[in-house]
Design an enzyme around this catalytic site. Structure first.
Site, PDB file in Angstrom:
ATOM      1  N   HIS A 189      -6.364  15.174   2.349  1.00 50.63           N
ATOM      2  CA  HIS A 189      -5.722  15.933   1.276  1.00 50.63           C
ATOM      3  C   HIS A 189      -6.477  15.712  -0.033  1.00 50.63           C
ATOM      4  O   HIS A 189      -6.707  14.570  -0.417  1.00 50.63           O
ATOM      5  CB  HIS A 189      -4.275  15.446   1.124  1.00 50.63           C
ATOM      6  CG  HIS A 189      -3.460  16.367   0.297  1.00 50.63           C
ATOM      7  ND1 HIS A 189      -2.576  17.271   0.826  1.00 50.63           N
ATOM      8  CD2 HIS A 189      -3.430  16.553  -1.022  1.00 50.63           C
ATOM      9  CE1 HIS A 189      -2.032  17.968  -0.147  1.00 50.63           C
ATOM     10  NE2 HIS A 189      -2.529  17.549  -1.276  1.00 50.63           N
TER      11      HIS A 189
ATOM     12  N   TYR B 291      -7.331   8.374  -9.364  1.00 47.60           N
ATOM     13  CA  TYR B 291      -6.288   8.888  -8.478  1.00 47.60           C
ATOM     14  C   TYR B 291      -6.500   8.435  -7.033  1.00 47.60           C
ATOM     15  O   TYR B 291      -5.563   8.064  -6.342  1.00 47.60           O
ATOM     16  CB  TYR B 291      -6.316  10.412  -8.573  1.00 47.60           C
ATOM     17  CG  TYR B 291      -5.112  11.137  -8.056  1.00 47.60           C
ATOM     18  CD1 TYR B 291      -3.823  10.760  -8.404  1.00 47.60           C
ATOM     19  CD2 TYR B 291      -5.261  12.259  -7.231  1.00 47.60           C
ATOM     20  CE1 TYR B 291      -2.725  11.460  -7.937  1.00 47.60           C
ATOM     21  CE2 TYR B 291      -4.169  12.966  -6.764  1.00 47.60           C
ATOM     22  CZ  TYR B 291      -2.903  12.561  -7.114  1.00 47.60           C
ATOM     23  OH  TYR B 291      -1.814  13.255  -6.660  1.00 47.60           O
TER      24      TYR B 291
ATOM     25  N   LYS C 112       0.318   4.073  -5.472  1.00 51.02           N
ATOM     26  CA  LYS C 112      -0.630   2.967  -5.298  1.00 51.02           C
ATOM     27  C   LYS C 112      -0.061   1.775  -4.517  1.00 51.02           C
ATOM     28  O   LYS C 112      -0.820   0.923  -4.062  1.00 51.02           O
ATOM     29  CB  LYS C 112      -1.086   2.435  -6.670  1.00 51.02           C
ATOM     30  CG  LYS C 112      -1.834   3.428  -7.533  1.00 51.02           C
ATOM     31  CD  LYS C 112      -3.200   3.737  -6.995  1.00 51.02           C
ATOM     32  CE  LYS C 112      -3.996   4.585  -7.962  1.00 51.02           C
ATOM     33  NZ  LYS C 112      -5.008   5.391  -7.314  1.00 51.02           N
TER      34      LYS C 112
HETATM   35  P1  RFL Z   1       7.527  -3.647   1.984  1.00 52.09           P
HETATM   36  O1  RFL Z   1       7.015  -2.388   2.605  1.00 52.09           O
HETATM   37  O2  RFL Z   1       8.719  -3.573   1.112  1.00 52.09           O
HETATM   38  O3  RFL Z   1       7.779  -4.665   3.159  1.00 52.09           O
HETATM   39  C1  RFL Z   1       8.430  -5.885   2.921  1.00 52.09           C
HETATM   40  C2  RFL Z   1       9.070  -6.327   4.218  1.00 52.09           C
HETATM   41  O4  RFL Z   1       9.695  -7.598   4.013  1.00 52.09           O
HETATM   42  C3  RFL Z   1      10.997  -7.591   4.601  1.00 52.09           C
HETATM   43  N1  RFL Z   1      11.778  -8.587   3.884  1.00 52.09           N
HETATM   44  C4  RFL Z   1      12.001  -9.811   4.367  1.00 52.09           C
HETATM   45  N2  RFL Z   1      11.656 -10.400   5.530  1.00 52.09           N
HETATM   46  C5  RFL Z   1      12.004 -11.690   5.712  1.00 52.09           C
HETATM   47  N3  RFL Z   1      12.721 -12.408   4.792  1.00 52.09           N
HETATM   48  C6  RFL Z   1      13.102 -11.853   3.607  1.00 52.09           C
HETATM   49  N4  RFL Z   1      13.792 -12.552   2.708  1.00 52.09           N
HETATM   50  C7  RFL Z   1      12.745 -10.501   3.357  1.00 52.09           C
HETATM   51  N5  RFL Z   1      12.941  -9.646   2.312  1.00 52.09           N
HETATM   52  C8  RFL Z   1      12.348  -8.501   2.653  1.00 52.09           C
HETATM   53  C9  RFL Z   1      11.481  -6.160   4.450  1.00 52.09           C
HETATM   54  O5  RFL Z   1      12.482  -5.838   5.401  1.00 52.09           O
HETATM   55  C10 RFL Z   1      10.162  -5.389   4.681  1.00 52.09           C
HETATM   56  O6  RFL Z   1       9.990  -5.078   6.036  1.00 52.09           O
HETATM   57  O7  RFL Z   1       6.401  -4.379   1.115  1.00 52.09           O
HETATM   58  P2  RFL Z   1       4.810  -4.376   1.223  1.00 52.09           P
HETATM   59  O8  RFL Z   1       4.343  -4.721   2.600  1.00 52.09           O
HETATM   60  O9  RFL Z   1       4.368  -5.178   0.090  1.00 52.09           O
HETATM   61  O10 RFL Z   1       4.379  -2.822   1.001  1.00 52.09           O
HETATM   62  C11 RFL Z   1       4.603  -2.206  -0.240  1.00 52.09           C
HETATM   63  C12 RFL Z   1       4.904  -0.718  -0.013  1.00 52.09           C
HETATM   64  O11 RFL Z   1       5.971  -0.589   0.912  1.00 52.09           O
HETATM   65  C13 RFL Z   1       5.263  -0.008  -1.329  1.00 52.09           C
HETATM   66  O12 RFL Z   1       4.450  -0.444  -2.362  1.00 52.09           O
HETATM   67  C14 RFL Z   1       5.091   1.522  -1.186  1.00 52.09           C
HETATM   68  O13 RFL Z   1       6.053   2.057  -0.307  1.00 52.09           O
HETATM   69  C15 RFL Z   1       5.182   2.200  -2.553  1.00 52.09           C
HETATM   70  N6  RFL Z   1       5.144   3.667  -2.441  1.00 52.09           N
HETATM   71  C16 RFL Z   1       3.949   4.314  -2.246  1.00 52.09           C
HETATM   72  N7  RFL Z   1       2.797   3.606  -2.166  1.00 52.09           N
HETATM   73  C17 RFL Z   1       1.622   4.240  -1.898  1.00 52.09           C
HETATM   74  O14 RFL Z   1       0.579   3.572  -1.842  1.00 52.09           O
HETATM   75  N8  RFL Z   1       1.553   5.606  -1.703  1.00 52.09           N
HETATM   76  C18 RFL Z   1       2.680   6.388  -1.750  1.00 52.09           C
HETATM   77  O15 RFL Z   1       2.599   7.601  -1.517  1.00 52.09           O
HETATM   78  C19 RFL Z   1       3.946   5.746  -2.066  1.00 52.09           C
HETATM   79  N9  RFL Z   1       5.094   6.460  -2.110  1.00 52.09           N
HETATM   80  C20 RFL Z   1       6.339   4.392  -2.489  1.00 52.09           C
HETATM   81  C21 RFL Z   1       6.288   5.807  -2.315  1.00 52.09           C
HETATM   82  C22 RFL Z   1       7.575   3.772  -2.696  1.00 52.09           C
HETATM   83  C23 RFL Z   1       8.731   4.516  -2.753  1.00 52.09           C
HETATM   84  N10 RFL Z   1       9.963   3.848  -2.982  1.00 52.09           N
HETATM   85  C24 RFL Z   1      10.869   3.627  -1.930  1.00 52.09           C
HETATM   86  C25 RFL Z   1      10.064   3.067  -4.165  1.00 52.09           C
HETATM   87  C26 RFL Z   1       7.459   6.539  -2.362  1.00 52.09           C
HETATM   88  C27 RFL Z   1       8.693   5.910  -2.605  1.00 52.09           C
HETATM   89  C28 RFL Z   1       9.946   6.737  -2.660  1.00 52.09           C
END
Ligand code: RFL
Length: 402
Positions: A83, A399, A308
């Site tokens: 994309h 970006y 990001k």
């Molecule tokens: P995650 O994905 O939150 O995973 C953390 C994991 O830890 C577990 N956990 C625990 N496990 C054991 N003991 C505990 N005490 C725990 N507490 C939590 C959770 O269940 C989970 O499985 O963190 P990680 O790996 O650091 O990854 C970060 C990303 O998930 C996040 O930054 C992105 O989703 C942000 N984001 C986007 N990032 C992109 O790079 N491109 C995108 O297009 C993008 N779109 C988005 C997004 C975040 C969004 N939200 C929900 C804020 C769109 C949205 C709507």
């Protein structure tokens, strides 16, 4: 805890105890496994929950390269879609940026985060990786010494203790890693004063581009996820709850802000997921506290305005895996010492660009005079982006860069 209770606590160990099975934890787990490092992943959620958690979708080329480099990109290669165009819709008309032709000529791969997590998990388990679902880490203690302990609790209430040589907190912004930091940890935090209603629609994309609508009613965004799922965002009041709008109101607002009358109707469908996201950012400094390391959202939370977060998570996981492998397999600790500094350079760059995007896409708040001034600056920024090749190259590089 009394001594007899303590005796009933299940105790186990691994060289690296990884908290959380998101993109950060699972990339790290896979890379450690490949390097022959003994590790375990503790994950609060169940397997089904992990498979269902739709979040990110836009992966930058660096992320694809990391996954490719370590044999983790099969799903991405088969089902990810390239994309490279975004479209801004404003009071002054619309303009498109084909960022494949700008900056470094790179593009995104669209691949839903839950599919990536599922791929990472299946490679990890197929390689014999240890993971404990339904196991919530409660606290990390002893990180100032050589054998930190993770206290955890399973879904059925059983206490557990995991002893490691290192703990990698990849458990997000509300995880045990952050809760266990010493009082001198510095958290730089900002609330951008903006909330979005994040939506997943079971509908094909309406544009062949990422859509950013800058509208007097507020921002609206459009991002393809797959052939029949599209992510939309609607800027909403700070006190809004996800159920404040009917589906019809949502589509009407999206159509209005994306100026469907002028540029073509949106392809409507049922809203299958909705939630209010407050745009906040924070960065922990440093990312290391003795034998405890932070990665992903646990290290720094970034607003989704520039997509990001998941990309930073993968970048940090690779750097941490390299540093832990050098220490555990070769007895070289220098990379562990550099981990925090190396990550923070990328994190602050991403934070700055993400902040710039927020200012570009939202009407400023504050006292009328100041807000008007800021609004003129915002229009000027949009004009520069529309008309200056230099500005467009800068945008494209940031970006898709990390
Ligand atoms: P995650 O994905 O939150 O995973 C953390 C994991 O830890 C577990 N956990 C625990 N496990 C054991 N003991 C505990 N005490 C725990 N507490 C939590 C959770 O269940 C989970 O499985 O963190 P990680 O790996 O650091 O990854 C970060 C990303 O998930 C996040 O930054 C992105 O989703 C942000 N984001 C986007 N990032 C992109 O790079 N491109 C995108 O297009 C993008 N779109 C988005 C997004 C975040 C969004 N939200 C929900 C804020 C769109 C949205 C709507």
């Amino acid at each position: 805890m009394t001594e007899s209770q303590y005796d009933r606590v299940a105790r186990d160990s691994a060289d690296v105890v990884v908290l959380g099975a998101g993109p950060a934890g699972l990339v790290l787990g896979n890379l450690l496994l490949r390097a022959g490092i003994d590790c375990v992943v503790l994950e609060r959620a169940g397997r089904e929950q992990l498979h269902a958690r739709a979040r990110a979708g836009f992966l930058v080329p660096h992320t694809a390269r990391v996954l490719e480099r370590h044999g983790l990109a099969e799903g991405l290669r088969k089902r990810g879609r390239e994309h490279g165009v975004c479209e801004f819709r404003t009071d002054d008309g619309r303009f498109r940026l084909d960022y494949r032709q700008l900056g470094r000529g790179e593009q995104h791969t669209v691949y839903p985060q839950h599919d990536l997590v599922a791929d990472l998990l299946s490679v990890y388990e197929a390689g014999g990786g240890r993971i404990r679902f339904g196991t919530e880490a409660r606290a990390v203690s002893g990180a100032d010494g050589p054998s930190p302990i993770v206290t955890a609790r399973t879904d059925d209430g059983r206490p557990e203790q995991w002893r490691g040589r290192y703990v990698a907190a990849c458990d997000g912004r509300h995880g045990a890693g952050r809760r266990s930091l010493p009082p001198n940890a510095v958290r730089h935090h900002t609330d951008h004063g903006v909330s979005w209603l994040g939506l997943l629609a079971q509908a094909p994309p309406s544009l062949d581009a990422v859509g950013y609508a800058v509208h007097p009613d507020g921002f609206a965004g459009h991002m393809a996820r797959s052939a029949d799922i599209t992510r939309y965002y609607l800027q909403c009041p700070a006190d809004a709850t996800a159920d404040d709008w009917s589906e019809e109101q949502i589509w009407d607002q999206l159509s209005r802000r994306l100026r469907a009358d002028e540029y073509g109707p949106l392809r409507r469908g049922p809203i299958v997921q909705r939630g209010v996201v407050r745009l906040e950012s924070d960065v922990l400094e440093p990312l290391r506290y003795g034998s405890l390391f932070l990665a992903g959202d646990a290290a720094a939370l970034i607003s989704p305005s520039a997509a990001k977060g998941a990309n930073l998570a993968v970048l940090e996981a690779e750097l941490l895996a390299q540093a832990l492998t050098a220490a555990l397999a070769h007895g070289e600790a220098a990379e562990l010492d550099r981990y925090s500094e190396r990550c923070l350079a990328h994190i602050w760059r991403a934070q700055e660009f993400s902040h710039w995007m927020i200012q570009l896409l939202h009407a400023p708040q504050g006292p009328a005079g100041t807000a008007q001034f800021q609004d003129r600056l915002r229009r000027s920024r949009l004009y520069a982006l529309r008309s200056s090749r230099t500005q467009q190259d800068w945008f494209a590089e940031n970006y898709v860069g990390i």
